[in-house]
Design a protein around this motif. Sequence first.
Motif, short mmCIF file in Angstrom:
data_model
loop_
_atom_site.label_atom_id
_atom_site.label_comp_id
_atom_site.label_asym_id
_atom_site.label_seq_id
_atom_site.Cartn_x
_atom_site.Cartn_y
_atom_site.Cartn_z
N SER A 178 0.81 -1.22 0.00
CA SER A 178 0.00 0.00 0.00
C SER A 178 0.85 1.27 0.00
CB SER A 178 -0.93 0.01 1.22
OG SER A 178 -0.18 -0.05 2.42
N GLU A 179 2.12 1.15 0.42
CA GLU A 179 2.99 2.32 0.46
C GLU A 179 3.45 2.75 -0.93
OE1 GLU A 179 5.44 2.17 4.56
OE2 GLU A 179 5.72 0.38 3.32
N VAL A 180 3.38 1.86 -1.91
CA VAL A 180 3.88 2.19 -3.25
C VAL A 180 2.79 2.20 -4.32
CG1 VAL A 180 6.14 1.22 -2.67
CG2 VAL A 180 4.49 -0.20 -3.86
N ILE A 181 1.69 1.51 -4.07
CA ILE A 181 0.60 1.50 -5.06
C ILE A 181 0.06 2.91 -5.24
CG2 ILE A 181 -1.75 0.69 -5.52
CD1 ILE A 181 -0.98 -1.95 -4.17
N GLY A 182 -0.02 3.35 -6.49
CA GLY A 182 -0.47 4.69 -6.80
C GLY A 182 0.65 5.69 -6.97
N MET A 183 1.88 5.31 -6.59
CA MET A 183 3.04 6.16 -6.81
C MET A 183 3.54 5.97 -8.24
SD MET A 183 3.60 7.80 -3.95
CE MET A 183 5.32 8.27 -3.81
N ALA A 184 4.40 6.88 -8.70
CA ALA A 184 4.94 6.80 -10.05
C ALA A 184 6.45 6.58 -10.00
CB ALA A 184 4.64 8.08 -10.82
N ALA A 185 6.97 5.88 -11.00
CA ALA A 185 8.41 5.60 -11.07
C ALA A 185 9.16 6.82 -11.61
CB ALA A 185 8.65 4.39 -11.96
N LYS A 186 10.18 7.26 -10.87
CA LYS A 186 11.01 8.36 -11.34
C LYS A 186 11.88 7.93 -12.52
CE LYS A 186 11.77 11.15 -7.19
NZ LYS A 186 12.81 11.64 -6.26
N ARG A 187 12.26 6.66 -12.52
CA ARG A 187 13.10 6.11 -13.58
C ARG A 187 12.72 4.66 -13.79
NH1 ARG A 187 16.27 6.83 -9.00
NH2 ARG A 187 16.77 8.90 -9.74
N ARG A 188 13.29 4.05 -14.79
CA ARG A 188 12.98 2.65 -15.09
C ARG A 188 13.45 1.76 -13.94
NH1 ARG A 188 14.86 -1.76 -18.75
NH2 ARG A 188 13.10 -2.33 -20.09
N ILE A 189 12.58 0.85 -13.51
CA ILE A 189 12.89 -0.07 -12.41
C ILE A 189 12.97 -1.48 -12.98
CG2 ILE A 189 12.15 -0.95 -10.17
CD1 ILE A 189 10.57 1.65 -9.78
N ARG A 190 14.06 -2.18 -12.67
CA ARG A 190 14.26 -3.53 -13.19
C ARG A 190 13.34 -4.53 -12.50
NH1 ARG A 190 19.11 -2.19 -11.28
NH2 ARG A 190 19.08 -4.01 -9.91
N ALA A 191 13.03 -5.61 -13.20
CA ALA A 191 12.28 -6.72 -12.60
C ALA A 191 13.12 -7.31 -11.48
CB ALA A 191 11.97 -7.78 -13.65
N GLY A 192 12.52 -7.52 -10.31
CA GLY A 192 13.23 -8.08 -9.17
C GLY A 192 13.96 -7.06 -8.32
N GLN A 193 13.99 -5.80 -8.74
CA GLN A 193 14.70 -4.76 -8.00
C GLN A 193 13.93 -4.34 -6.76
OE1 GLN A 193 15.74 -1.41 -10.44
NE2 GLN A 193 16.67 -0.24 -8.78
N THR A 194 14.66 -4.12 -5.65
CA THR A 194 14.02 -3.57 -4.45
C THR A 194 13.57 -2.14 -4.74
OG1 THR A 194 15.45 -4.89 -3.01
CG2 THR A 194 14.35 -3.01 -2.01
N ILE A 195 12.33 -1.84 -4.41
CA ILE A 195 11.81 -0.49 -4.65
C ILE A 195 12.14 0.38 -3.44
CG2 ILE A 195 9.74 0.88 -5.03
CD1 ILE A 195 8.58 -1.42 -6.61
#
Length: 264
Positions: A178-195
């Motif tokens: 719930s802390e990240v849903i609805g937020m936007a990515a500042k840059r490309r995030i890799r699959a498996g990467q810690t957000i």
Amino acid sequence: MEKISSSESLSVPLLPHREVVRPASGKTASAWLTLLALVLISPLQAQADATVQIQKAVEQHLSTMLAQQAERQGWQGMQLRYEMDLPADARNHSICVAPLRIRATGGAASAMERQQLEIRCPEAPSWSLKATAYAHVLLPVVHAESIIERGQTIDADDIELQRINIANARRGYYNRPSEVIGMAAKRRIRAGQTITPALLEQPMAVKRGQPVKIVASQDGIEASTSGEALSDGLPDEIIRVRNVRSGKVIDAKVVEEGVVTSTF
């Protein structure tokens, strides 16, 4: 120093099963009695020193510290793993008949940092020793399940939880989806990467070229017209907007998604 982990355990030998029913000779009976004595004594010898008692007391000390920290920080799904170094002469101390007393002698604020501890048995025969210990905190942490593109708004299908040792997450982490849903990515995030917090930002309420509703109000009278955003904007930011009807470009404050208000 002797390193001990929480997975270490004592093994207790089982009594042998006797299938022979005929009377044993004197020599055989004597051998069986000697073996039986060793079997019965060895568990007592295995339990005669205080190392297991010390280990359990230190684990309880660390877990109490971390329970308080977990409550303050709202950790969910916490698992703990312990490591400690005991002096070699710890096995020379007998089990204490009273609860062990543990005092931190270093300045470490968290149990995830190496703790310098003084451990004391208050009852005769009393004894004390010094040890070091720390706990590994394993939490389910939000990771990208697939590639998340720059500017993409994150939904539940984009993420998953993977358990990690948070002592290694120096750039931060999120413990709840719930802390990240609805937020936007500042840059490309890799699959498996810690957000991490540095990867996210509030999603744009208005994007350049997007049709917007321009709202104006004066003396309790409100009117609206259609416009086109000339730049991206977050809520409360001032952006340039073109009035579609008049062609006039104005400054407008972003109210919410797709809605701006005239600043004059």
